[in-house]
Design a protein around this motif. Structure first.
Motif, short mmCIF file in Angstrom:
data_model
loop_
_atom_site.label_atom_id
_atom_site.label_comp_id
_atom_site.label_asym_id
_atom_site.label_seq_id
_atom_site.Cartn_x
_atom_site.Cartn_y
_atom_site.Cartn_z
N ASN A 1 0.58 -0.94 -0.04
CA ASN A 1 -0.16 -0.44 0.01
C ASN A 1 0.82 1.52 0.24
O ASN A 1 0.86 1.87 0.83
N PHE A 2 1.77 1.11 -0.83
CA PHE A 2 2.82 2.59 -1.13
C PHE A 2 2.79 3.67 -2.55
O PHE A 2 2.28 2.92 -3.27
N LYS A 3 2.06 4.57 -1.75
CA LYS A 3 0.85 5.50 -2.61
C LYS A 3 3.12 6.52 -3.29
O LYS A 3 2.81 7.91 -2.99
N ILE A 4 4.11 6.30 -3.96
CA ILE A 4 4.63 7.47 -3.96
C ILE A 4 4.89 7.61 -5.94
O ILE A 4 5.79 8.51 -5.68
N GLY A 5 4.63 7.11 -6.41
CA GLY A 5 4.16 7.44 -7.31
C GLY A 5 2.97 8.07 -8.49
O GLY A 5 2.03 7.42 -8.00
N GLY A 6 3.58 8.65 -9.30
CA GLY A 6 2.41 9.43 -10.43
C GLY A 6 2.08 10.73 -9.82
O GLY A 6 3.26 11.33 -10.83
N ALA A 7 1.24 11.15 -10.20
CA ALA A 7 0.71 12.69 -10.68
C ALA A 7 0.32 13.48 -8.84
O ALA A 7 -0.68 12.61 -8.53
N ARG B 1 10.96 22.85 -4.93
CA ARG B 1 10.81 23.35 -6.11
C ARG B 1 10.66 21.75 -6.98
O ARG B 1 10.75 20.32 -6.40
N ASN B 2 9.59 22.43 -8.29
CA ASN B 2 9.52 20.85 -8.85
C ASN B 2 9.06 21.39 -9.97
O ASN B 2 9.61 22.15 -10.77
N SER B 3 9.32 20.59 -11.39
CA SER B 3 9.29 20.80 -13.41
C SER B 3 8.60 20.61 -12.92
O SER B 3 7.43 20.13 -12.64
N VAL B 4 8.06 22.24 -13.44
CA VAL B 4 6.51 22.49 -13.61
C VAL B 4 6.65 22.95 -16.08
O VAL B 4 7.45 23.68 -16.60
N ARG B 5 5.81 22.48 -16.33
CA ARG B 5 5.51 22.25 -17.59
C ARG B 5 4.28 23.18 -17.76
O ARG B 5 3.99 23.80 -19.08
N ASP B 6 3.19 23.33 -17.55
CA ASP B 6 1.95 24.17 -17.38
C ASP B 6 2.43 25.33 -17.26
O ASP B 6 2.39 25.58 -15.74
N TYR B 7 2.32 26.85 -18.20
CA TYR B 7 2.56 28.21 -17.85
C TYR B 7 1.45 29.13 -17.77
O TYR B 7 0.17 27.99 -19.27
N GLN B 8 1.03 29.92 -16.95
CA GLN B 8 0.51 31.02 -17.43
C GLN B 8 0.43 31.65 -19.41
O GLN B 8 1.94 31.31 -19.15
N VAL C 1 2.00 18.49 -11.10
CA VAL C 1 3.27 17.58 -11.72
C VAL C 1 3.29 16.37 -11.55
O VAL C 1 2.44 15.08 -9.94
N PRO C 2 4.64 15.61 -11.79
CA PRO C 2 4.95 13.98 -11.55
C PRO C 2 5.25 14.17 -9.58
O PRO C 2 6.14 14.91 -9.70
N MET C 3 4.96 13.23 -9.29
CA MET C 3 5.41 13.45 -7.83
C MET C 3 6.66 12.77 -8.16
O MET C 3 7.52 12.75 -7.29
N SER C 4 7.93 12.18 -8.90
CA SER C 4 9.06 11.67 -9.00
C SER C 4 10.28 11.60 -7.78
O SER C 4 10.70 12.29 -6.91
N HIS C 5 9.71 10.43 -7.32
CA HIS C 5 9.63 9.80 -5.98
C HIS C 5 11.47 10.08 -6.33
O HIS C 5 11.96 9.61 -7.40
N ARG C 6 12.33 10.54 -4.72
CA ARG C 6 13.64 10.15 -5.01
C ARG C 6 14.44 8.98 -4.05
O ARG C 6 13.85 8.99 -3.25
N LEU C 7 15.30 8.85 -4.06
CA LEU C 7 15.59 7.78 -3.31
C LEU C 7 16.26 8.29 -1.84
O LEU C 7 16.74 9.13 -1.80
#
Length: 333
Positions: free
Chosen positions: A141-147, A170-177, A318-324
């Motif tokens: 029951n891990f929810k560490i990936g996705g958006a 900070r996150n990588s953002v691809r959609d802007y005003q 944004v993607p969750m972009s799991h970090r080690l």
């Protein structure tokens, strides 16, 4: 013997010998680089644990980006999802650690993909065996990936954050005003990034700030990794100039210095309250030539990466972009 030769042989001849020696060294070192890479990079059919993890990360993040799109497209990833699921099954079949965060992240991403479609009653069984997945692989029951959904509270206060919070938030953002970016803020971010360390203070990094929408669209079409997103109001190209390096042993320093500068710039843009996303420039010969021609980049400069820049939307995904974890990448000697 060396001292005697210095006195006997003319300086021009000695310089020529140095050039020949350096050329020989360059051939050997580049050959060594090639051998090391070809022997160890993650090939498609290899089942080495670390190489398999690399491919799990690659395909998981590809799906995460699709899940994070504002203009979400159902049934996306018809080729990626089966491959990611194949890798998940292969990883488990190989008896590798199924509590490893990279494996769990891949399972979590697949689960969110299925859940998003099931909520709207879209059948994804032709893409992935849902019943098999839930029965044999969805046992954690891990929810560490996705958006994930984020809200822009007040990015104008980013300058008040300490560095730890600025970096972690900070996150990588691809959609802007749909609005132009304050060029003064970008220039201030570049000025901050100029403090980035470089080998012997060479400062070889170069910055091209592109605001012409036509050129941005052409550049991103060549790049190929921003398809499906609205054209950003600003695009930055980072390069490094080979003219500022003096020995063949510095052949990789070109990319190290450029990467350091680019990361400093990304943090600086965040500090200035601007949304940004790094895009690779790992081009084949054809795309490299097209990009250089479009942006008038000389052959002496090395393409490091693009950065798309825009103003934050009030709400965005944004993607969750799991970090080690620290202990997963750190060893003590």
């Amino acid at each position: 013997m060396k001292k005697e030769l210095k006195y006997i042989l003319p300086d021009t001849f000695l310089e020529k010998l140095k050039q020949i020696r350096n050329y020989g060294r360059s051939l050997y070192l580049f050959k060594l680089d090639k051998k090391r890479f070809l022997q160890n990079y993650s090939k498609k059919n290899f089942v080495n644990e670390e190489q398999l993890k690399a491919r799990l990360i690659f395909y998981s993040h590809s799906v995460e980006k699709g899940l994070a799109r504002e203009n979400f497209r159902y049934y996306f990833g018809k080729n990626v999802i089966p491959e990611l699921y194949r890798l998940v099954k292969l990883y488990k079949k190989s008896n590798y650690d199924t509590y490893n965060s990279i494996y769990l992240n891949a399972v979590s991403v697949l689960n969110q993909y299925i859940s998003v479609h099931e909520e709207k009653r879209y059948d994804v069984k032709p893409i992935i065996n849902v019943q098999e997945f839930k029965e044999f692989y969805l046992n954690h029951n891990f929810k560490i990936g996705g958006a994930k959904q984020l809200s822009c509270v007040d990015v104008n206060k980013n300058y008040r954050k300490n560095f730890k919070n600025l970096a972690l938030e900070r996150n990588s953002v691809r959609d802007y005003q749909n609005s132009s970016v304050d060029l003064k803020k970008i220039n201030e971010a570049v000025e901050i990034a100029l403090k980035t360390p470089s080998v012997c203070n060479r400062q070889s990094s170069r910055v091209r700030i592109i605001q012409d929408k036509t050129i941005i669209e052409k550049a991103l079409k060549i790049q190929g990794g921003f398809n499906g997103y609205t054209c950003p109001p600003c695009l930055i190209m980072i390069t490094t100039d080979t003219n500022y390096f003096i020995d063949v042993t510095e052949r990789n320093q070109i990319y190290i210095d450029g990467g350091l500068f680019a990361m400093s710039l990304l943090y600086a843009l965040e500090y200035e309250g601007l949304a940004a996303c790094a895009l690779n420039t790992m081009f084949d010969i054809k795309r490299d030539k097209k990009t250089r021609k479009l942006l008038d980049i000389p052959d002496s400069e090395n393409l490091i990466l693009y950065i798309t820049v825009g103003n934050f939307k009030k709400n965005y995904k944004v993607p969750m972009s799991h970090r080690l974890c620290v202990n997963e990448i750190t060893s003590y000697i």
